[in-house]
Design a protein around this motif. Sequence first.
Motif, short mmCIF file in Angstrom:
data_model
loop_
_atom_site.label_atom_id
_atom_site.label_comp_id
_atom_site.label_asym_id
_atom_site.label_seq_id
_atom_site.Cartn_x
_atom_site.Cartn_y
_atom_site.Cartn_z
N LEU A 15 0.82 -1.21 0.00
CA LEU A 15 0.00 0.00 0.00
C LEU A 15 0.85 1.26 0.00
O LEU A 15 0.57 2.22 -0.72
CB LEU A 15 -0.94 -0.01 1.22
CG LEU A 15 -1.85 1.21 1.36
CD1 LEU A 15 -2.76 1.36 0.15
CD2 LEU A 15 -2.67 1.12 2.64
N VAL A 16 1.92 1.25 0.79
CA VAL A 16 2.72 2.47 0.90
C VAL A 16 3.38 2.82 -0.45
O VAL A 16 3.56 3.99 -0.78
CB VAL A 16 3.76 2.34 2.04
CG1 VAL A 16 4.89 1.42 1.68
CG2 VAL A 16 4.28 3.70 2.47
N LEU A 19 0.62 4.45 -2.50
CA LEU A 19 0.36 5.80 -2.00
C LEU A 19 1.44 6.76 -2.45
O LEU A 19 1.16 7.89 -2.86
CB LEU A 19 0.28 5.78 -0.47
CG LEU A 19 -0.90 5.02 0.14
CD1 LEU A 19 -0.77 4.96 1.66
CD2 LEU A 19 -2.23 5.67 -0.26
N ARG A 20 2.70 6.31 -2.40
CA ARG A 20 3.80 7.17 -2.81
C ARG A 20 3.65 7.54 -4.29
O ARG A 20 3.92 8.68 -4.70
CB ARG A 20 5.14 6.46 -2.55
CG ARG A 20 6.32 7.39 -2.45
CD ARG A 20 7.59 6.63 -2.12
NE ARG A 20 7.60 6.09 -0.77
CZ ARG A 20 7.87 4.83 -0.44
NH1 ARG A 20 8.17 3.95 -1.37
NH2 ARG A 20 7.86 4.45 0.81
N VAL A 22 0.91 7.75 -6.11
CA VAL A 22 -0.22 8.64 -6.43
C VAL A 22 -0.19 9.95 -5.65
O VAL A 22 -1.04 10.82 -5.87
CB VAL A 22 -1.58 7.94 -6.20
CG1 VAL A 22 -1.75 6.78 -7.16
CG2 VAL A 22 -1.74 7.50 -4.75
N ALA A 23 0.78 10.10 -4.77
CA ALA A 23 0.89 11.32 -3.96
C ALA A 23 1.60 12.41 -4.75
O ALA A 23 2.57 12.99 -4.29
CB ALA A 23 1.62 11.03 -2.65
N PHE A 91 -6.70 -3.69 -2.89
CA PHE A 91 -6.95 -2.57 -1.97
C PHE A 91 -8.38 -2.05 -2.19
O PHE A 91 -8.58 -1.00 -2.82
CB PHE A 91 -5.95 -1.43 -2.20
CG PHE A 91 -4.51 -1.84 -2.14
CD1 PHE A 91 -3.93 -2.21 -0.93
CD2 PHE A 91 -3.73 -1.88 -3.29
CE1 PHE A 91 -2.60 -2.60 -0.87
CE2 PHE A 91 -2.40 -2.27 -3.24
CZ PHE A 91 -1.83 -2.63 -2.03
N LEU B 19 -2.33 12.18 0.81
CA LEU B 19 -1.63 11.01 0.26
C LEU B 19 -0.12 11.13 0.50
O LEU B 19 0.53 10.16 0.88
CB LEU B 19 -1.92 10.87 -1.24
CG LEU B 19 -3.35 10.53 -1.61
CD1 LEU B 19 -3.53 10.58 -3.13
CD2 LEU B 19 -3.76 9.16 -1.08
N ALA B 23 2.10 8.44 2.68
CA ALA B 23 2.92 7.60 1.80
C ALA B 23 4.29 7.37 2.41
O ALA B 23 5.33 7.61 1.78
CB ALA B 23 3.04 8.25 0.42
N GLN B 100 -5.91 -1.01 5.71
CA GLN B 100 -5.68 -2.32 5.11
C GLN B 100 -4.22 -2.71 5.24
O GLN B 100 -3.32 -1.88 5.16
CB GLN B 100 -6.06 -2.29 3.62
CG GLN B 100 -7.55 -2.05 3.40
CD GLN B 100 -7.88 -1.80 1.94
OE1 GLN B 100 -7.06 -2.05 1.07
NE2 GLN B 100 -9.06 -1.29 1.69
#
Lengths: 101, 101
Positions: A15-16, A19-20, A22-23, A91, B19, B23, B100
């Motif tokens: 997940l991280v 996230l990175r 899309v950040a 997710f 985000l 992240a 999650q």
Amino acid sequence: MSDEYPVPDMADVQLVTVLRAVADPVRLQIVRVLADGEPHAKGADEWGFELQKSALSYHFKTLREAGITRTIVTGRTHAIQLRRTELEGRFPGLVDVLLQA
Amino acid sequence: MSDEYPVPDMADVQLVTVLRAVADPVRLQIVRVLADGEPHAKGADEWGFELQKSALSYHFKTLREAGITRTIVTGRTHAIQLRRTELEGRFPGLVDVLLQA
């Protein structure tokens, strides 16, 4: 998918990492364009960014390596597509969150 | 909330900012600890990171400035709390996605 544009197995995607990826305002916008689930030509005008081709390529690569997109090569046309079903499986709810304004 | 630890209005918080803040493996873990909605003392052992106090403080500050948490000062005790209801209102589904594995 091709050897030239490998993607990680979704089961291995963290997940991280997603996230990175899309950040970032540009990559978040790319994901929104791709939200229809269809392949979109990399060279199309629709991305709507005033970016050098090399910069856009970097963002496409970042999304692909993070597990978010795949690249589809058809002859000389390269298209990018959201791995939407796989992402939803891994997710749940993530894609919907990213599409919020 | 206090003048010492200001938080942004949730209406002004942008998704990409949130985000970017989450992240990060440490900050994502902090959010998960905070997911119960309760205030958690900043100095508690529960965070489970082998981090210098200054590093942990930096992560707390990043989360607060991104709109994700608030700091509650009670005498000499500083606690951190997820702005869960506000976050849910602004970005429905986001908190669940972050929890999650």
